[in-house]
Design a protein around this motif. Structure first.
Motif, mmCIF file in Angstrom:
data_model
loop_
_atom_site.group_PDB
_atom_site.id
_atom_site.type_symbol
_atom_site.label_atom_id
_atom_site.label_comp_id
_atom_site.label_asym_id
_atom_site.label_seq_id
_atom_site.Cartn_x
_atom_site.Cartn_y
_atom_site.Cartn_z
ATOM 1 N N VAL A 215 -64.688 -25.300 -17.520
ATOM 2 C CA VAL A 215 -63.170 -25.189 -17.126
ATOM 3 C C VAL A 215 -62.951 -23.524 -15.968
ATOM 4 O O VAL A 215 -61.764 -23.181 -16.142
ATOM 5 C CB VAL A 215 -62.354 -24.536 -18.950
ATOM 6 C CG1 VAL A 215 -61.065 -24.193 -19.103
ATOM 7 C CG2 VAL A 215 -62.759 -25.684 -19.698
ATOM 8 N N ARG A 216 -63.346 -22.492 -16.951
ATOM 9 C CA ARG A 216 -63.310 -21.164 -16.333
ATOM 10 C C ARG A 216 -63.684 -21.508 -14.611
ATOM 11 O O ARG A 216 -62.709 -20.533 -13.849
ATOM 12 C CB ARG A 216 -64.717 -20.501 -16.770
ATOM 13 C CG ARG A 216 -64.309 -19.806 -17.628
ATOM 14 C CD ARG A 216 -65.607 -19.124 -18.169
ATOM 15 N NE ARG A 216 -64.636 -17.507 -17.824
ATOM 16 C CZ ARG A 216 -65.592 -16.019 -17.875
ATOM 17 N NH1 ARG A 216 -66.196 -15.974 -18.418
ATOM 18 N NH2 ARG A 216 -65.213 -14.877 -16.640
ATOM 19 N N GLU A 219 -60.221 -23.454 -13.050
ATOM 20 C CA GLU A 219 -59.083 -22.201 -13.969
ATOM 21 C C GLU A 219 -57.853 -22.905 -13.549
ATOM 22 O O GLU A 219 -56.928 -22.751 -13.074
ATOM 23 C CB GLU A 219 -58.687 -21.344 -12.830
ATOM 24 C CG GLU A 219 -59.807 -20.729 -12.326
ATOM 25 C CD GLU A 219 -60.074 -19.535 -11.104
ATOM 26 O OE1 GLU A 219 -59.391 -20.221 -9.791
ATOM 27 O OE2 GLU A 219 -60.813 -18.380 -10.854
ATOM 28 N N ASP A 221 -54.108 -24.414 -15.476
ATOM 29 C CA ASP A 221 -53.083 -23.726 -16.094
ATOM 30 C C ASP A 221 -53.497 -24.118 -18.003
ATOM 31 O O ASP A 221 -53.138 -23.020 -18.000
ATOM 32 C CB ASP A 221 -51.901 -24.412 -15.476
ATOM 33 C CG ASP A 221 -51.446 -24.067 -13.905
ATOM 34 O OD1 ASP A 221 -51.152 -23.165 -13.523
ATOM 35 O OD2 ASP A 221 -52.147 -25.234 -13.502
ATOM 36 N N HIS A 223 -55.461 -25.732 -20.551
ATOM 37 C CA HIS A 223 -56.568 -26.460 -21.399
ATOM 38 C C HIS A 223 -56.790 -26.995 -23.312
ATOM 39 O O HIS A 223 -56.187 -25.801 -23.485
ATOM 40 C CB HIS A 223 -58.545 -25.371 -21.859
ATOM 41 C CG HIS A 223 -58.835 -26.042 -22.081
ATOM 42 N ND1 HIS A 223 -59.833 -27.124 -21.844
ATOM 43 C CD2 HIS A 223 -59.985 -25.904 -23.329
ATOM 44 C CE1 HIS A 223 -61.392 -27.599 -22.300
ATOM 45 N NE2 HIS A 223 -61.208 -26.639 -22.911
ATOM 46 N N LEU A 234 -61.863 -19.241 -24.083
ATOM 47 C CA LEU A 234 -60.793 -19.182 -22.816
ATOM 48 C C LEU A 234 -59.892 -18.278 -23.136
ATOM 49 O O LEU A 234 -59.683 -18.462 -22.296
ATOM 50 C CB LEU A 234 -60.995 -20.421 -22.813
ATOM 51 C CG LEU A 234 -62.674 -21.111 -22.225
ATOM 52 C CD1 LEU A 234 -61.882 -22.439 -22.261
ATOM 53 C CD2 LEU A 234 -63.182 -20.515 -21.080
ATOM 54 N N ILE A 238 -57.619 -18.325 -19.511
ATOM 55 C CA ILE A 238 -57.157 -19.649 -19.401
ATOM 56 C C ILE A 238 -55.401 -19.201 -19.590
ATOM 57 O O ILE A 238 -55.045 -18.273 -20.763
ATOM 58 C CB ILE A 238 -57.104 -20.259 -19.926
ATOM 59 C CG1 ILE A 238 -58.930 -21.423 -19.999
ATOM 60 C CG2 ILE A 238 -56.481 -21.934 -19.598
ATOM 61 C CD1 ILE A 238 -59.055 -21.251 -18.001
ATOM 62 N N GLN A 241 -53.352 -22.832 -23.538
ATOM 63 C CA GLN A 241 -54.049 -23.522 -24.807
ATOM 64 C C GLN A 241 -53.796 -24.237 -25.243
ATOM 65 O O GLN A 241 -52.998 -23.907 -26.255
ATOM 66 C CB GLN A 241 -55.448 -22.889 -24.791
ATOM 67 C CG GLN A 241 -56.247 -22.341 -24.246
ATOM 68 C CD GLN A 241 -58.237 -21.838 -24.589
ATOM 69 O OE1 GLN A 241 -58.888 -22.913 -24.793
ATOM 70 N NE2 GLN A 241 -57.531 -20.851 -24.823
#
Length: 269
Positions: A215-216, A219, A221, A223, A234, A238, A241
């Protein structure tokens, strides 16, 4: 529309004018798609009524209808004249029909699922999403060694997301066989047929930290995950989420949203 009287048309225009004045009294920041749609419908309606009133055929039709009615009732003209409202005075029936026309024009327009998805995702263009507990019925990696079941209720939302977002699906698995089972389940459900999602965008890892790392690196918009620990880790990296959990949980951060399911977050069930 040809059967409506001049008085009724006058009442429709009068009530439409009141609606316009009410709309423009709303602060600009409060206007939404429903009000904009109402103004558009209003403009079309006024144009149509104007064309009908200035059309010789339309006027003659109403005059002929009125003359035919009075001729047929000549023998009981005294009773008929008593029941006709004076010129310029609207009857309750005129008011009612005019109000019905206006009310129909101002029925709120229900947004499509695609519009809701774009609005809820704040026009985000990249989304990462966990499979277990969100897209799949199963909730543990051990279950994926035997089967993978795509939720039928989530398919429509998932396909709408792929229409305008770069979507990546990911999951922790225990072996290569689990990967094959998941991919076959997604393919059988039709997830890859829309063109927005391909098998290369379904990622697998061996640990929860591995998913966080995916996920990192991507990147996104947004998650979407069902693991509160991953969501918490995260939160500062992020933008937005979504924590999917059947159990109601408190909001852990301003940029973290909660919902019992992905489809309920978008109001499709």
């Amino acid at each position: 529309m040809a059967d409506i009287s001049k008085e009724e048309l006058f009442q429709v225009i009068k009530r439409l004018t009141l609606k316009i004045s009410n709309l423009f009294s709303i602060p600009p920041n409060d206007l939404n798609s429903q009000y904009i749609g109402a103004v558009a419908g209003l403009a079309v309606a006024i144009f149509f009524i104007w064309r009908l009133l200035r059309s010789p055929g339309g006027t003659q039709h109403m005059q002929q209808k009125w003359q035919g009615t009075t001729s047929a009732s000549h023998g009981v003209s005294a009773q008929t004249n008593d029941s006709v409202a004076p010129s310029g005075v609207s009857s309750p029936l005129d008011d009612s029909r005019a109000q019905n026309v206006v009310d129909e024009l101002f029925q709120p327009v229900k947004p499509t699922l695609g519009q809701i998805v774009r609005q809820r995702l704040s026009e985000g263009r990249k989304v990462t999403c966990r499979l277990l507990g969100v897209i799949l019925e199963e909730s543990r990696p051990e279950e994926l060694q035997k089967r993978a079941t795509v939720k039928s209720s989530v398919l429509e939302v998932l396909l709408e997301i792929t229409k305008f977002c770069d979507l990546y699906l990911m999951e922790r698995v225990l072996d290569d066989e689990s990967e094959k089972i998941v991919l076959v389940a997604l393919e059988d459900a039709g997830v890859f047929t829309s063109g927005g999602l391909v098998k290369d965008k379904v990622l697998f890892c061996g640990t929860e930290n591995g998913r966080s790392s995916f996920v990192r690196q991507l990147e996104p918009d947004w998650h979407i995950d069902s693991n509160p620990e991953v969501i918490s880790q995260l939160a500062r990296f992020i933008k937005y989420q979504l924590h999917v959990s059947p159990i109601r949980t408190e909001k852990t951060a301003a940029n973290v949203f909660n919902a019992p399911s992905l489809e309920q977050f978008f109001g499709s069930v």
